[in-house]
Design an enzyme around this catalytic site. Structure first.
Site, PDB file in Angstrom:
ATOM      1  N   LYS A  34       3.948  -0.971   0.686  1.00  0.00           N
ATOM      2  CA  LYS A  34       4.099  -2.387   0.353  1.00  0.00           C
ATOM      3  C   LYS A  34       5.275  -2.994   1.112  1.00  0.00           C
ATOM      4  O   LYS A  34       5.157  -4.062   1.720  1.00  0.00           O
ATOM      5  CB  LYS A  34       4.300  -2.527  -1.156  1.00  0.00           C
ATOM      6  CG  LYS A  34       3.975  -3.891  -1.695  1.00  0.00           C
ATOM      7  CD  LYS A  34       4.208  -3.943  -3.209  1.00  0.00           C
ATOM      8  CE  LYS A  34       3.068  -3.291  -3.974  1.00  0.00           C
ATOM      9  NZ  LYS A  34       3.373  -3.131  -5.412  1.00  0.00           N
ATOM     10  N   ARG A 103       9.144  -4.434  -7.597  1.00  0.00           N
ATOM     11  CA  ARG A 103       7.811  -3.866  -7.365  1.00  0.00           C
ATOM     12  C   ARG A 103       7.928  -2.468  -6.783  1.00  0.00           C
ATOM     13  O   ARG A 103       8.618  -2.257  -5.801  1.00  0.00           O
ATOM     14  CB  ARG A 103       7.044  -4.751  -6.370  1.00  0.00           C
ATOM     15  CG  ARG A 103       7.243  -6.228  -6.605  1.00  0.00           C
ATOM     16  CD  ARG A 103       6.754  -7.074  -5.435  1.00  0.00           C
ATOM     17  NE  ARG A 103       5.326  -7.001  -5.228  1.00  0.00           N
ATOM     18  CZ  ARG A 103       4.696  -7.600  -4.215  1.00  0.00           C
ATOM     19  NH1 ARG A 103       5.397  -8.290  -3.314  1.00  0.00           N
ATOM     20  NH2 ARG A 103       3.398  -7.504  -4.081  1.00  0.00           N
ATOM     21  N   GLY A 112      -0.282   5.190 -11.763  1.00  0.00           N
ATOM     22  CA  GLY A 112       0.761   5.906 -12.497  1.00  0.00           C
ATOM     23  C   GLY A 112       2.148   5.453 -12.099  1.00  0.00           C
ATOM     24  O   GLY A 112       3.111   5.696 -12.811  1.00  0.00           O
ATOM     25  N   MET A 114       5.134   2.657 -11.549  1.00  0.00           N
ATOM     26  CA  MET A 114       5.481   1.572 -12.453  1.00  0.00           C
ATOM     27  C   MET A 114       4.863   0.243 -12.030  1.00  0.00           C
ATOM     28  O   MET A 114       4.809  -0.089 -10.855  1.00  0.00           O
ATOM     29  CB  MET A 114       6.995   1.424 -12.523  1.00  0.00           C
ATOM     30  CG  MET A 114       7.420   0.676 -13.768  1.00  0.00           C
ATOM     31  SD  MET A 114       9.148   0.257 -13.730  1.00  0.00           S
ATOM     32  CE  MET A 114       9.108  -1.264 -12.804  1.00  0.00           C
ATOM     33  N   ARG A 347      -2.387  -4.940   3.186  1.00  0.00           N
ATOM     34  CA  ARG A 347      -2.476  -3.551   3.651  1.00  0.00           C
ATOM     35  C   ARG A 347      -3.866  -3.368   4.245  1.00  0.00           C
ATOM     36  O   ARG A 347      -4.778  -4.164   3.979  1.00  0.00           O
ATOM     37  CB  ARG A 347      -2.242  -2.568   2.510  1.00  0.00           C
ATOM     38  CG  ARG A 347      -3.346  -2.640   1.498  1.00  0.00           C
ATOM     39  CD  ARG A 347      -3.056  -1.830   0.261  1.00  0.00           C
ATOM     40  NE  ARG A 347      -3.926  -2.371  -0.777  1.00  0.00           N
ATOM     41  CZ  ARG A 347      -3.809  -2.135  -2.054  1.00  0.00           C
ATOM     42  NH1 ARG A 347      -2.847  -1.375  -2.500  1.00  0.00           N
ATOM     43  NH2 ARG A 347      -4.647  -2.649  -2.921  1.00  0.00           N
ATOM     44  N   HIS A 466     -13.337  21.825 -14.178  1.00  0.00           N
ATOM     45  CA  HIS A 466     -14.295  22.903 -13.910  1.00  0.00           C
ATOM     46  C   HIS A 466     -15.606  22.334 -13.372  1.00  0.00           C
ATOM     47  O   HIS A 466     -16.119  22.777 -12.352  1.00  0.00           O
ATOM     48  CB  HIS A 466     -14.539  23.692 -15.194  1.00  0.00           C
ATOM     49  CG  HIS A 466     -15.488  24.829 -15.036  1.00  0.00           C
ATOM     50  ND1 HIS A 466     -16.837  24.701 -15.284  1.00  0.00           N
ATOM     51  CD2 HIS A 466     -15.300  26.093 -14.609  1.00  0.00           C
ATOM     52  CE1 HIS A 466     -17.420  25.863 -15.045  1.00  0.00           C
ATOM     53  NE2 HIS A 466     -16.511  26.722 -14.631  1.00  0.00           N
ATOM     54  N   SER A 797     -17.381  36.403  15.840  1.00  0.00           N
ATOM     55  CA  SER A 797     -17.686  35.259  14.995  1.00  0.00           C
ATOM     56  C   SER A 797     -16.899  35.449  13.708  1.00  0.00           C
ATOM     57  O   SER A 797     -17.065  36.445  13.010  1.00  0.00           O
ATOM     58  CB  SER A 797     -19.186  35.202  14.710  1.00  0.00           C
ATOM     59  OG  SER A 797     -19.448  34.154  13.812  1.00  0.00           O
ATOM     60  N   CYS A 865     -18.694  31.329  11.630  1.00  0.00           N
ATOM     61  CA  CYS A 865     -19.844  31.017  10.798  1.00  0.00           C
ATOM     62  C   CYS A 865     -19.329  31.051   9.377  1.00  0.00           C
ATOM     63  O   CYS A 865     -18.332  31.673   9.091  1.00  0.00           O
ATOM     64  CB  CYS A 865     -20.969  32.012  11.013  1.00  0.00           C
ATOM     65  SG  CYS A 865     -20.494  33.716  10.736  1.00  0.00           S
ATOM     66  N   TYR A 885     -17.126  27.522  19.377  1.00  0.00           N
ATOM     67  CA  TYR A 885     -18.094  26.790  18.560  1.00  0.00           C
ATOM     68  C   TYR A 885     -17.848  26.996  17.077  1.00  0.00           C
ATOM     69  O   TYR A 885     -17.167  27.932  16.676  1.00  0.00           O
ATOM     70  CB  TYR A 885     -19.532  27.222  18.907  1.00  0.00           C
ATOM     71  CG  TYR A 885     -19.874  28.634  18.505  1.00  0.00           C
ATOM     72  CD1 TYR A 885     -20.368  28.906  17.233  1.00  0.00           C
ATOM     73  CD2 TYR A 885     -19.695  29.697  19.384  1.00  0.00           C
ATOM     74  CE1 TYR A 885     -20.669  30.195  16.849  1.00  0.00           C
ATOM     75  CE2 TYR A 885     -19.995  30.996  19.010  1.00  0.00           C
ATOM     76  CZ  TYR A 885     -20.482  31.242  17.736  1.00  0.00           C
ATOM     77  OH  TYR A 885     -20.775  32.514  17.343  1.00  0.00           O
TER      78      TYR A 885
HETATM   79  P1  ADP Z   1       0.447  -3.940  -7.455  1.00  0.00           P
HETATM   80  O1  ADP Z   1       0.890  -2.854  -6.564  1.00  0.00           O
HETATM   81  O2  ADP Z   1       0.027  -3.491  -8.796  1.00  0.00           O
HETATM   82  O3  ADP Z   1      -0.486  -4.879  -6.795  1.00  0.00           O
HETATM   83  P2  ADP Z   1       2.474  -5.925  -7.012  1.00  0.00           P
HETATM   84  O4  ADP Z   1       3.883  -5.559  -6.767  1.00  0.00           O
HETATM   85  O5  ADP Z   1       1.695  -6.308  -5.819  1.00  0.00           O
HETATM   86  O6  ADP Z   1       1.781  -4.747  -7.820  1.00  0.00           O
HETATM   87  O7  ADP Z   1       2.539  -7.107  -8.061  1.00  0.00           O
HETATM   88  C1  ADP Z   1       1.673  -7.401  -9.114  1.00  0.00           C
HETATM   89  C2  ADP Z   1       1.252  -8.837  -9.074  1.00  0.00           C
HETATM   90  O8  ADP Z   1       2.382  -9.688  -9.095  1.00  0.00           O
HETATM   91  C3  ADP Z   1       0.514  -9.164  -7.800  1.00  0.00           C
HETATM   92  O9  ADP Z   1      -0.516 -10.030  -8.086  1.00  0.00           O
HETATM   93  C4  ADP Z   1       1.548  -9.814  -6.952  1.00  0.00           C
HETATM   94  O10 ADP Z   1       0.969 -10.708  -6.047  1.00  0.00           O
HETATM   95  C5  ADP Z   1       2.423 -10.542  -7.977  1.00  0.00           C
HETATM   96  N1  ADP Z   1       3.790 -10.696  -7.494  1.00  0.00           N
HETATM   97  C6  ADP Z   1       4.617  -9.709  -7.099  1.00  0.00           C
HETATM   98  N2  ADP Z   1       5.789 -10.200  -6.668  1.00  0.00           N
HETATM   99  C7  ADP Z   1       5.711 -11.540  -6.809  1.00  0.00           C
HETATM  100  C8  ADP Z   1       6.609 -12.611  -6.528  1.00  0.00           C
HETATM  101  N3  ADP Z   1       7.806 -12.389  -6.011  1.00  0.00           N
HETATM  102  N4  ADP Z   1       6.192 -13.866  -6.782  1.00  0.00           N
HETATM  103  C9  ADP Z   1       4.974 -14.073  -7.305  1.00  0.00           C
HETATM  104  N5  ADP Z   1       4.081 -13.129  -7.601  1.00  0.00           N
HETATM  105  C10 ADP Z   1       4.445 -11.866  -7.361  1.00  0.00           C
HETATM  106 MG    MG Z   2      -0.259  -5.812  -5.294  1.00  0.00          MG
END
Ligand code: ADP
Ligand code: MG
Ligand code: MG
Length: 909
Positions: A34, A103, A112, A114, A347, A466, A797, A865, A885
């Site tokens: 990110k 973020r 998982g 935050m 991304r 499993h 082989s 093989c 091969y």
């Molecule tokens: P995730 O990885 O779960 O997408 P994000 O960090 O992208 O988490 O953020 C969750 C939501 O909050 C997303 O929709 C993102 O666009 C929004 N968001 C994050 N930072 C800001 C910000 N500075 N201003 C407005 N919206 C934000």
């Molecule tokens: Mg996001």
């Protein structure tokens, strides 16, 4: 670890915080995905709210030492001060607060980790400042209640439900249905409620100091790296545990400032089909997390054009910039604040297997990438997915409904009657029914039931459960962990979350590629990609769908660049013919054991029971023409291409009746006093040949050395068949392979005898057969003495299935179903060593044997093989190890071709 040592050296220059203007997309290791992409967009001049990123190194230090690196606080302060100058306001400033989001963002996005906390910097005091400066009281209180809620949940670890219940309660009292209908006063009292909740749950007041809020959130992100869910996910996806996560601090922009504001997500092209167009969702008057949470209905992105033409046009321009820049499909998050567009994330986006192939060729056509790059944009697993039969996309018509959704554990489409225990699965399938075995989870006792079923469905467990591991090993369709399905094996039924009941015998359909579960029969259609490989549809443009054309183009390119040749494991003419259609360049393994079964079994019994050389010779002479006939067919279907025939490998008892059955038969006969002499002798033979560990017993070359005439009979059959094909004008290219050799002496003896037989046949027919004689390398000792063995072998082989068993000291049949799940869960294996070659152990023996073998005999031909020959990662390993091969099952040949091409064309470094 060397990485750490290097870091220590760089310690002086190491900095822990990067402004968005300082990073770029190549820095994912340091800034996370990110953060690296936010920096990239910033530097492209796109409208990204300013901010900075705390590096993964800071996280690692925190996790190693239990506290933030000493320099971090000051560095954050310096970057925060710079941000405050840029924005003209201070974090949490009472009359006009700067607000930020915190973020998480690791190198790979991971469930998982935050959740993001928005609106950090609001407090009892600054909420008034925000209200005044925005002129919108409601907005200020809405932002504050979001902060307390998100902070409480993700940073302080309070359950989310009480917060949501409080909102619901307020809406109910007010008689409204959506959150936008709540006014400033409602939201203000919600804030009070939320704060009280925080106090009650944590024994502490919600922190009023803005910097403290930020620091606590940053620390919580660090700690989430070691949360249970994150750890489990990393293990399953084979993501290293020591990467750490970065943390992004981003100044807030507000989509919840009224109807001229909003937030959305978009793709630069359709991630399902690859088509270019306007794909995404938009939500007016909302903050980011509302879109995913689905609290109100979003509108298709195309509608933004009529809501806010200026922002829409700018968004379209930006999407084009991103595609051209990243040269790939991107997904993005954006927010519009009072008519001003802001980019919050991008991304390279995930896509379906079909879209991967289509997008890769579309980008070539657009001149954005070349064909070599297109080849790297797809992989063998995606190709394999496209080769499974699939459910008709037109749906199943009447009576079919989706009833659940689990983890796509093993691909394919399967339809059958629901059964809830293995016994019924076996019974019903024996009477010709197709069944789906449904269990809460499976265990080793379910093995036979799983084998009998078309597919397996469980309500518990993940990709390494499993059921998942065993189903993949068997190549069976499997959906696991469909949690909303309540499986009741005692009452033989399952209940969906909506209360629909599926009884034993009801038809269900499961899609192992998407994880979807349906009640009723969804029609299965063959894969168009397989139709193409089979030669039943032409890849010419205009004659077929875009997907087949894309696959054809990429495959053709891969074939042109690959160095590895690809052969098939095929035992009969029919498989050989299919393999050839799929692009096989020969047969790398033709097993001969099936040539001793069926009606021929009786001859094998005679061979084993023979008391005299004469009796034995009779049995062998009867087998000879039968085998010869098989080889003639095989050489004909592979005319002009090499065919490696392996002499008999399995222990002899496999050709004799079952010990218990036979014992019972003999005992019964005896009690009736009509004993059958032959049965008695057979039973003695069975007892004699019974072994505790047949895998390590009398088999392979050992059989050839102990049973006089057995191997020479097989060699004669091969030589005669080759001579016969030559006489008919064919071009047979047989290679004779001796299994389970451990020492060169074994091979020398067999070789001498074989050469004698071949010379005889050549003389008799007046032809030169040029038969190659080689061996499998499947015992550690063979690999360790490969230099000596090469003196007697024209080729090696690698039998990596047996080599894996013998190197690890476990038998696949016994252990896969018993403890592999535990091993995968504990992270001892990232993946089963039978699926992907264990490079460090088995692989190192392979590399040594390659080197030693070639040192003795530079023209030694080397192949593999075994199932690894069709596994993407293993193919790359074999390419690098310098084999000539790989050989794999006919169905995996396209995968091996593609991955050999990718390995050869892989950019260095
Ligand atoms: P995730 O990885 O779960 O997408 P994000 O960090 O992208 O988490 O953020 C969750 C939501 O909050 C997303 O929709 C993102 O666009 C929004 N968001 C994050 N930072 C800001 C910000 N500075 N201003 C407005 N919206 C934000
Ligand atoms: Mg996001
Ligand atoms: Mg073997």
């Amino acid at each position: 670890m060397p990485v750490r040592a290097e870091n220590a050296v760089n310690a002086e220059q190491q900095k822990f915080v990067y402004d968005f203007t300082e990073g770029n997309k190549e820095l994912k290791d340091l800034l996370g995905g990110k953060g690296a992409n936010l920096a990239e967009m910033t530097n492209l001049g796109l409208p990204v709210p300013p901010g900075f990123t705390i590096t993964t190194e800071a996280c690692k230090t925190y996790l190693d030492s239990g506290s933030e690196p000493a320099e971090l606080r000051d560095e954050v302060s310096a970057h925060l001060a710079a941000l405050e100058r840029k924005m003209g306001k201070k974090l949490g400033q009472a009359d006009d607060p700067l607000l930020v989001s915190v973020r998480s963002g690791a190198k790979f996005s991971m469930p998982g980790m935050m959740d993001t906390v928005l609106n950090i910097g609001l407090s009892d005091e600054s909420v008034h400042g925000l209200a005044a400066i925005s002129g919108d009281e409601r907005f200020a209180w809405d932002s504050y209640r979001r902060l307390v809620q998100m902070f409480g949940k993700t940073v302080l670890g309070i359950e989310g439900e009480p917060f949501e219940e409080a909102i619901e309660e307020t809406k109910k009292t007010k008689g409204v249905t959506t959150d936008v209908e709540l006014d400033a006063a409602d939201l203000r009292s919600l804030v009070e409620e939320f704060k009280a909740l925080v106090l009650k749950e944590t024994g502490r007041e919600f922190p009023q100091d803005a910097r403290e809020q930020m620091d606590l959130a940053v620390r919580a992100v660090f700690e989430s790296w070691n949360g249970d869910r994150a750890k489990l996910y990393r293990r399953q996806e084979r993501i290293p545990h020591d990467l750490g996560t970065a943390v992004n601090i981003c100044s807030m922009v507000f989509g919840n400032l009224g109807p001229d504001s909003g937030t959305g997500v978009a793709f630069t092209r359709d991630p399902a089909s690859g088509q270019q167009g306007v794909y995404g969702d938009y939500l007016q008057n909302a903050q980011g997390e509302d879109v995913v949470a689905g609290i109100r209905n979003t509108v298709p992105l195309a509608e933004l054009e009529s809501l806010d033409k200026k922002s829409y046009d700018e968004l379209m321009r930006i999407m084009e910039t991103l595609e051209t820049h990243y040269k790939d499909l991107c997904d993005i998050e954006f927010t519009i604040e009072r008519g001003k567009l802001w980019m919050l994330q991008t991304r390279v986006g995930k896509r379906t297997a079909a879209a991967a192939f289509r997008i890769a060729t579309q980008l070539v056509d657009q001149g954005l990438i070349d064909e070599a790059e297109a080849l790297q944009r797809v992989n063998g697993n995606q190709l394999a997915q496209l080769m499974f039969p699939r459910f008709d996309s037109n749906g199943g018509g009447a009576g079919v409904t989706q009833i659940g959704w689990g983890i796509a554990a093993s691909p394919g489409a399967a339809v059958g009657k629901a059964v809830f225990d293995s016994y019924t699965a076996i019974k019903w399938s024996r009477s010709g029914e197709q069944v789906i075995l449904i269990r809460r989870e499976t265990n080793p006792d379910d093995l036979d039931g799983m084998l009998a079923a078309e597919g397996i469905l469980t309500s518990r467990g993940g990709k390494t459960s499993h059921a998942a591991v065993v189903a993949r090993g068997m190549g069976k369709t499997c959906v696991c962990g469909a949690e909303e399905l309540e499986v009741d094996t005692k009452r033989r039924r399952m209940t969906t979350s909506e209360g629909t009941v599926v009884e034993e015998g009801d038809v269900v359909s499961i899609d192992g590629s998407s994880g979807k579960v349906y009640a009723g029969e969804v029609p299965v259609v063959p894969s168009p990609v397989v139709e193409y490989f089979e030669g039943r549809v032409s890849p010419e443009a205009g004659e077929t769908d875009e997907l087949v054309q894309a696959v054809h183009r990429i495959m053709s390119y891969a074939d042109g660049v690959r160095r590895l040749r690809v052969r098939a494991n095929a035992d009969n003419a029919e498989d050989a013919a299919r393999a050839r259609r799929f692009g096989a360049q020969g047969i790398g393994l033709c097993r001969t054991e099936h040539m001793f079964l069926g009606e021929r079994r009786e001859l094998v019994e005679r061979l084993i029971l023979a008391d005299t050389a004469e009796e034995r010779q009779q049995a062998l002479s009867a087998l000879l023409p039968l085998q010869q006939g098989d080889f003639v067919e095989l050489f004909e279907s592979m005319d002009g291409l090499p065919v490696t025939v392996r002499l008999l490998d399995p222990p002899l008892h496999e050709f004799l009746p079952d010990i218990t059955e036979l014992s019972v038969r003999v005992a019964l006969a005896e009690s009736r006093k009509d004993g059958n002499e032959n049965d008695l002798r057979l039973l003695q033979a069975v007892h004699r040949l019974h072994e505790q560990n047949p895998m390590l017993g009398l088999r392979g070359v050992r059989l050839g050395l102990v049973i006089p005439g057995l191997f020479t009979m097989q060699v004669r059959a091969i030589a005669e068949a080759a001579a016969q094909r030559k006489a008919a004008g064919g071009d047979p290219r047989a290679e004779i392979m001796i299994p389970l050799v451990g020492t060169v002496q074994e091979l020398e003896i067999v070789r001498e005898e074989a050469e004698g037989v071949i010379a005889e046949v050549e003389k008799q027919h007046g032809v030169e057969l040029k038969l190659a004689l080689g061996t499998m390398i499947e015992l550690p000792r063979a690999a360790l003495t490969a230099g000596q063995i090469a003196e007697s072998a024209d080729f090696f082989s690698f039998g990596t299935n047996d080599l894996t068993q013998t190197v690890w000291g476990f038998s696949r049949d016994d252990v896969e179903a018993s403890f592999f799940t535990a091993y995968l869960e504990k992270g001892i294996f990232g993946v089963s060593p039978f699926e992907t070659i264990d490079k460090d152990g088995v692989g190192s023996l392979v590399r040594n044997a390659v080197e030693a073998g070639r040192a003795t005999r530079p023209d030694l031909k080397l192949g593999v093989c075994g199932e690894h020959g069709g596994d993407p990662d293993s193919v790359h390993f074999f390419h690098e190890a310098g084999l000539d091969y790989v050989s794999c099952s006919p169905f995996r040949i396209p995968v091996a071709r593609l991955e050999s091409g990718r390995a050869a064309a892989k950019p260095q470094g």
